[in-house]
Design an enzyme around this catalytic site. Structure first.
Site, PDB file in Angstrom:
ATOM      1  N   VAL A   7       0.863  -1.188   0.000  1.00  0.00           N
ATOM      2  CA  VAL A   7       0.000   0.000   0.000  1.00  0.00           C
ATOM      3  C   VAL A   7       0.891   1.227   0.000  1.00  0.00           C
ATOM      4  CG1 VAL A   7      -1.699   1.325   1.311  1.00  0.00           C
ATOM      5  CG2 VAL A   7      -1.877  -1.151   1.195  1.00  0.00           C
ATOM      6  N   PHE A   8       0.681   2.106  -0.983  1.00  0.00           N
ATOM      7  CA  PHE A   8       1.491   3.314  -1.106  1.00  0.00           C
ATOM      8  C   PHE A   8       0.812   4.455  -0.345  1.00  0.00           C
ATOM      9  CE2 PHE A   8       2.524   7.320  -3.261  1.00  0.00           C
ATOM     10  CZ  PHE A   8       3.906   7.284  -3.193  1.00  0.00           C
ATOM     11  N   GLY A   9       1.521   5.013   0.632  1.00  0.00           N
ATOM     12  CA  GLY A   9       1.010   6.150   1.407  1.00  0.00           C
ATOM     13  C   GLY A   9       1.695   7.421   0.960  1.00  0.00           C
ATOM     14  N   TYR A  10       0.914   8.476   0.755  1.00  0.00           N
ATOM     15  CA  TYR A  10       1.502   9.750   0.318  1.00  0.00           C
ATOM     16  C   TYR A  10       1.207  10.883   1.299  1.00  0.00           C
ATOM     17  CZ  TYR A  10      -3.299  10.145  -1.301  1.00  0.00           C
ATOM     18  OH  TYR A  10      -4.664  10.141  -1.340  1.00  0.00           O
ATOM     19  N   SER A  12      -1.028  11.021   5.426  1.00  0.00           N
ATOM     20  CA  SER A  12      -0.996  10.605   6.836  1.00  0.00           C
ATOM     21  C   SER A  12      -0.491   9.174   7.009  1.00  0.00           C
ATOM     22  CB  SER A  12      -2.368  10.771   7.493  1.00  0.00           C
ATOM     23  OG  SER A  12      -3.278   9.800   7.041  1.00  0.00           O
ATOM     24  N   GLU A  83      -9.860   5.560   5.723  1.00  0.00           N
ATOM     25  CA  GLU A  83      -9.834   6.400   4.518  1.00  0.00           C
ATOM     26  C   GLU A  83     -11.222   6.504   3.871  1.00  0.00           C
ATOM     27  OE1 GLU A  83      -7.010   7.960   3.793  1.00  0.00           O
ATOM     28  OE2 GLU A  83      -5.908   6.913   5.355  1.00  0.00           O
TER      29      GLU A  83
HETATM   30  C1  SIN Z   1      -2.426   8.586   2.367  1.00  0.00           C
HETATM   31  O1  SIN Z   1      -1.848   8.978   3.371  1.00  0.00           O
HETATM   32  O2  SIN Z   1      -1.822   7.911   1.505  1.00  0.00           O
HETATM   33  C2  SIN Z   1      -3.890   8.837   2.146  1.00  0.00           C
HETATM   34  C3  SIN Z   1      -4.361  10.193   2.546  1.00  0.00           C
HETATM   35  C4  SIN Z   1      -4.357  10.437   4.030  1.00  0.00           C
HETATM   36  O3  SIN Z   1      -4.895   9.611   4.794  1.00  0.00           O
HETATM   37  O4  SIN Z   1      -3.864  11.481   4.481  1.00  0.00           O
END
Ligand code: SIN
Length: 170
Positions: A7-10, A12, A83
């Site tokens: 899973v790619f997080g960008y 939080s 999410e």
């Molecule tokens: C993420 O972090 O990849 C999704 C957006 C968030 O929850 O801030």
């Protein structure tokens, strides 16, 4: 063999891991850019006064850096709930130093009910300074994001500009 997914997080997901993972790696996705254009009716705002959080926008010549987590399928239940405000699982190839892997990211698409889109800097700053939700103040989300990206050595001009403007205005 375990059934696992990257899973790619960008945003939080980079700094808040309230979920179990097997491995974490820095990575990037091509053709996407991070923007504070998604509304938050839950974590950083309310239904009446949504905060402003990150999504990714398709942008052919850009690259979005982030952090990827290898998780078991069962973890999606928690992540889907976290999410839930307009984000959908989206298949994306994740680029690592060692090569590419198929993966998933949470995309707040431009047609989702919580999408806000761009706004004048002064308006974004006022909204971010004002809003607060069940996970805390909107300003803390933006400052945490800017901090996490800097720690990873990532320069994100949009996040930096918003982060600087809110600190000036505070
Ligand atoms: C993420 O972090 O990849 C999704 C957006 C968030 O929850 O801030």
């Amino acid at each position: 063999m375990r059934d696992t997914t990257w899973v790619f997080g960008y945003a939080s997901l980079i700094w808040k891991q309230d979920f179990p993972f097997i491995e974490a790696r820095d990575g990037f996705i091509d053709g996407w850019t991070r923007r504070l254009w998604q509304g938050s009716h839950d974590h950083r705002g309310t239904p009446d006064d949504p905060g402003r959080v990150a999504t990714i926008i398709e942008s052919p010549n850009e690259r979005c850096y982030g952090r990827a987590f290898l998780i078991e399928q069962s973890v999606f239940e928690h992540l889907d709930h976290r999410e839930k405000n307009g984000y959908e699982r989206f298949n994306v190839p994740i680029q690592f130093a060692t090569g590419s892997s198929p993966g998933i990211t949470y995309l707040g698409g431009t047609n989702n009910h919580a999408f806000l889109g761009p706004a004048a800097m002064d308006d974004m700053v006022a909204q971010i300074l004002r809003c607060e939700g069940e996970s805390g103040r909107n300003i803390d989300y933006v400052l945490e994001l800017a901090h996490a990206l800097r720690q990873m050595g990532v320069t994100d001009t949009h996040v930096e500009a918003v982060s600087e403007a809110i600190q000036h205005a505070e």
